[in-house]
Write a protein that holds these residues in place. Structure first.
Motif, PDB file in Angstrom:
ATOM      1  N   ALA A 193       0.718  -1.266  -0.132  1.00 49.03           N
ATOM      2  CA  ALA A 193       0.065   0.118  -0.057  1.00 49.03           C
ATOM      3  C   ALA A 193       0.746   1.263   0.036  1.00 49.03           C
ATOM      4  N   PHE A 194       1.880   1.327   0.761  1.00 50.05           N
ATOM      5  CA  PHE A 194       2.777   2.526   0.844  1.00 50.05           C
ATOM      6  C   PHE A 194       3.514   2.489  -0.509  1.00 50.05           C
ATOM      7  N   MET A 195       4.239   1.583  -1.163  1.00 51.83           N
ATOM      8  CA  MET A 195       4.562   1.732  -2.510  1.00 51.83           C
ATOM      9  C   MET A 195       3.659   2.102  -3.402  1.00 51.83           C
ATOM     10  N   LEU A 201       8.750   5.865  -3.540  1.00 49.61           N
ATOM     11  CA  LEU A 201       9.743   6.757  -2.871  1.00 49.61           C
ATOM     12  C   LEU A 201       9.836   6.607  -1.384  1.00 49.61           C
ATOM     13  N   PHE A 202      10.701   5.605  -1.130  1.00 50.99           N
ATOM     14  CA  PHE A 202      10.962   5.166   0.377  1.00 50.99           C
ATOM     15  C   PHE A 202      11.718   5.870   1.151  1.00 50.99           C
ATOM     16  N   VAL A 207       7.047   7.185   5.165  1.00 51.14           N
ATOM     17  CA  VAL A 207       6.555   5.854   5.869  1.00 51.14           C
ATOM     18  C   VAL A 207       5.882   6.451   7.192  1.00 51.14           C
ATOM     19  N   ALA A 208       6.615   7.228   7.982  1.00 48.38           N
ATOM     20  CA  ALA A 208       5.795   7.655   9.184  1.00 48.38           C
ATOM     21  C   ALA A 208       4.654   8.500   9.083  1.00 48.38           C
ATOM     22  N   THR A 209       4.699   9.230   7.823  1.00 45.83           N
ATOM     23  CA  THR A 209       3.656  10.017   7.522  1.00 45.83           C
ATOM     24  C   THR A 209       2.328   9.121   7.067  1.00 45.83           C
ATOM     25  N   PHE A 210       2.889   8.226   6.183  1.00 47.30           N
ATOM     26  CA  PHE A 210       1.990   7.122   5.616  1.00 47.30           C
ATOM     27  C   PHE A 210       0.979   6.511   6.733  1.00 47.30           C
ATOM     28  N   LEU A 211       1.875   6.023   7.854  1.00 43.03           N
ATOM     29  CA  LEU A 211       1.374   5.070   8.771  1.00 43.03           C
ATOM     30  C   LEU A 211       0.271   6.019   9.916  1.00 43.03           C
ATOM     31  N   VAL A 212       0.785   7.289  10.007  1.00 41.02           N
ATOM     32  CA  VAL A 212       0.047   8.327  11.075  1.00 41.02           C
ATOM     33  C   VAL A 212      -1.192   8.650  10.201  1.00 41.02           C
TER      34      VAL A 212
END
Length: 307
Positions: A193-195, A201-202, A207-212
């Motif tokens: 889902a993140f990709m 663009l990892f 990642v932190a923004t995505f999970l929060v």
């Protein structure tokens, strides 16, 4: 609905979700052990245990200790074994409200968990726990009427998910002994889902923004808080043009809007403090829900919720 039935449904949702979140987190630590050195993995195990259970971050803890306390300890409702026991006990109390398929799924999970073999096959146990908890969630959604009984179960699920995701994210902010952000993302099942949402663009901040803050990923903190708030809105029979009659709904709206309407940069720069606020608010909401809908019940805490 009787308050004792509503309370049991609420805790079924929390305990089954806790099985899934704990299994994911411990499995990521196990995989990092296979990829790295023993010293590093023992440090990670220590930090993860302190974040999840509130222990001493300076204590000497090995992966075996983490496994025993978070997977196989039947006396702790913070462990997978303890959560299965508590979920089954609550399901037995609410037997007449659960669908036959849902009761069978919870009861079967409780029975088979103790028959998976000796408590050293952690990979097998963790994979089975994740699959079974997801199966139970799907059976609940597809075989129960989506009335107030289902709402209490879903409320417990999303409060627990918000709390667990916040705890997992905290492990990525630790200066030493914490999990890498790649591991944090894996523990939340969000790699693909993140990709897709970030075009591959990892980096740690993404990642932190995505999970929060992602509104579409079902394991993000914001998504879980919004779903819990919507569930409380359905359960609240009192509508007033000014304010809210339910303290739990007010608290959820406050923490959700504090995340959703702040600049993402500000949230990420203060990530440990923000996740600590989420954990504290989930506890406060759980207490408020209990005071309003389950009066007279025993006081429960995250690490000692043996019911």
């Amino acid at each position: 609905m009787l308050s004792r039935i509503a309370e049991s449904l609420f805790w079924i949702g929390r305990y089954v979700e806790r099985v899934d979140g704990t299994a994911r987190l411990v499995d990521v630590v196990r995989l990092s052990m296979l990829e790295g050195g023993l010293a590093g993995h023992d440090e990670s195990a220590n930090m993860v245990l302190s974040v999840v259970m509130g222990g001493d971050p300076d204590a000497r803890v090995t992966y075996s200790d983490l496994r025993d306390r978070l997977v196989f300890d039947p006396t702790s409702a913070s462990s997978i074994s303890g959560s299965w026991n508590a979920a089954r006990d609550n399901a037995r109390r609410a037997r007449e409200t659960l669908s036959t398929d849902l009761w069978a799924a919870i009861n079967t999970a409780w029975l088979r968990w103790g028959r998976l073999g000796p408590p050293d096959g952690t990979a097998r146990h963790l994979s089975w726990a994740r699959e079974r908890s997801i199966l139970i969630g799907g059976i609940a959604d597809s075989t129960m009427s989506h009335d107030e009984a289902w709402d209490f179960l879903v409320l417990g699920r999303y409060l627990e998910r918000a709390d667990m995701t916040a705890r997992i994210i905290t492990t990525g902010t630790l200066p030493t002994g914490g999990l890498s952000w790649q591991s944090v993302l894996s523990s939340c099942g969000g790699n693909q889902a993140f990709m897709r949402s970030n075009q591959g663009l990892f980096n740690d901040r993404n990642v932190a923004t995505f999970l929060v803050l992602n509104r579409e990923f079902p394991r993000s903190v914001l998504y879980a808080l919004a779903e819990a708030e919507a569930t409380l809105e359905r359960l609240d029979p009192d509508h007033t043009p000014i304010g809210f009659t339910g303290e739990g709904r007010r608290l959820l709206g406050r923490i959700r809007t504090s995340l959703e309407y702040r600049l993402p940069t500000n949230i990420i720069n203060e990530l440990p403090q923000q996740m600590a606020r989420v954990e504290q608010m989930v506890t406060a909401v759980s207490d408020a829900v209990g005071a309003r809908y389950f009066p007279g019940g025993p006081e429960l805490s995250w690490t000692e919720e043996l019911r």
